[in-house]
Scaffold this active site. Structure first.
Site, mmCIF file in Angstrom:
data_model
loop_
_atom_site.group_PDB
_atom_site.id
_atom_site.type_symbol
_atom_site.label_atom_id
_atom_site.label_comp_id
_atom_site.label_asym_id
_atom_site.label_seq_id
_atom_site.Cartn_x
_atom_site.Cartn_y
_atom_site.Cartn_z
ATOM 1 C CE LYS A 179 7.176 8.207 -3.758
ATOM 2 N NZ LYS A 179 6.686 7.110 -2.894
ATOM 3 C CG ASP A 236 5.771 3.918 -4.414
ATOM 4 O OD1 ASP A 236 4.678 3.323 -4.422
ATOM 5 O OD2 ASP A 236 6.300 4.381 -3.380
ATOM 6 C CD GLU A 268 7.920 1.249 -2.903
ATOM 7 O OE1 GLU A 268 9.066 1.325 -3.387
ATOM 8 O OE2 GLU A 268 7.477 2.062 -2.080
ATOM 9 C CG ASP A 296 5.585 1.509 1.198
ATOM 10 O OD1 ASP A 296 5.490 1.365 2.427
ATOM 11 O OD2 ASP A 296 6.055 2.553 0.694
ATOM 12 C CE LYS A 337 8.269 3.737 3.010
ATOM 13 N NZ LYS A 337 7.171 4.530 2.408
HETATM 14 MG MG MG Z 1 6.237 3.460 -1.327
#
Ligand code: MG
Length: 333
Positions: free
Chosen positions: A150, A174, A200, A226, A248
């Site tokens: 992250k 991401d 991402e 995303d 998702k």
């Molecule tokens: Mg993501």
């Protein structure tokens, strides 16, 4: 059919810090859909940066409960009757319907989708934001061969550098929408030197033209959307702008629309990552049933929480293992 919905607080193993904010706990909603002797399980995730709350999910399910009828096999008909509103609430009901339907037919859900569970790609494990040295230590100690890092702090390049020193794992990053176009264009080629599989959501959700511009710069790392993509309609809007999309269940509103979104991406020559929010084994196992259709998996939700009340998908290292029980194959722990 009888639908019950109950909020459940998930305790995280470590503080979950991403560019959108930090959490120690999350509150999701577990749905139980009963039909005679069988009960289907579903889950909706209360994700703050998607404006999903446990109360909103429970209220959505309370309104949906009157619209179900008595045949769980009529999934398409039932979902078409539902009002707009909480996508997490819709996902909870969609997952429970699929669990109940496949239990009634006596088959694992993946078999009814015609899928081979051994074809699922291995999952990544997420390293949340922290001090660079702490993140590197967690990356090295995790033992997972694929890590999602992250980013979205001033230390992004230092973070990737120390993690690359600490591990040979495959690395994905991401940014959770944290960078500007110029920051992304400067940073991605420097990060690429540390051998990244993909980046991402480098840019804000609405900046589709920015994603397209960034991809045209040919920065040497595939770019995935995303936050910029929820459903099949938004997948189509991203054609040509990104290399891949992150699907998702909490964004699509369940398995049904996730299937459509995956096939839409395929038709438009985009790669697909199946992913999750902070979720128990209920919603993550549901997503794992679609993993054989995807190029990448990021299904580590149950690994991030301390008090999962359920057992479902199991992890042999990064390999996702689904049981051959009918339905989702999720049972109380
Ligand atoms: Mg993501």
């Amino acid at each position: 059919m009888l639908l019950r919905a109950e909020p459940f607080t998930l305790d995280l193993r470590l503080t979950w810090r991403i560019a959108h904010g930090a959490s120690q706990q999350r509150c999701n909603v577990i749905a139980r859909l009963s039909d005679g002797d069988l009960t289907g399980l579903g889950e909706g995730a209360g994700v703050p940066h998607w404006n999903e709350t446990p109360d909103g999910i429970v209220q959505y399910l309370a309104a949906a409960a009157d619209l179900l009828g008595d045949d769980p096999a009529l999934i398409e008909t039932i979902l078409n009757r539902l009002p707009p509103g909480s996508r997490a609430g819709r996902a909870a009901l969609d997952i429970a319907l699929h669990d109940l339907w496949s239990q009634r037919l006596g088959q694992p859900l993946y078999r009814l989708f015609g899928l081979d569970p051994s074809a699922a790609p291995p999952t990544s494990f997420t390293i949340a934001m922290d001090e660079p040295t702490v993140m590197a230590e967690r990356a090295a100690q995790s033992g997972y061969p694929i890590l999602k890092i992250k980013l979205g702090s001033p230390d992004d390049e230092a973070i990737v550098a120390v993690i690359r020193q600490a591990t040979d794992a495959r690395l994905r990053v991401d940014a959770n929408a944290a960078w500007t176009r110029q920051q992304a264009a400067d940073l991605i080629p420097r990060l690429a030197a540390y051998d990244l599989e993909l980046v991402e959501q480098p840019l804000p959700r609405q900046d589709i033209e920015g994603l397209r511009w960034l991809r045209q710069q040919k920065l040497g790392v595939p770019i995935f959307a995303d936050e910029s993509v929820c459903d099949a309609h938004e997948v189509a809007a991203l054609a040509g702008a990104v290399d891949g999309v992150v699907i998702k269940l909490m964004k699509t509103g369940g398995l049904r629309e996730a299937l459509r979104a995956i096939h839409t991406a395929r038709a438009l020559d985009m790669q697909v990552m199946i992913s999750c929010m902070v979720e128990t084994s209920v919603a993550v196992t549901a997503a794992a049933h679609l993993a054989p259709l995807c190029d990448y998996a990021d299904l580590d939700g149950p690994l991030l929480i301390k008090n999962d009340p359920f057992e479902g998908v199991r992890y042999q290292g990064a390999k996702l293992c689904l049981s051959d029980r009918p339905g989702l194959g999720v049972t109380p722990r």
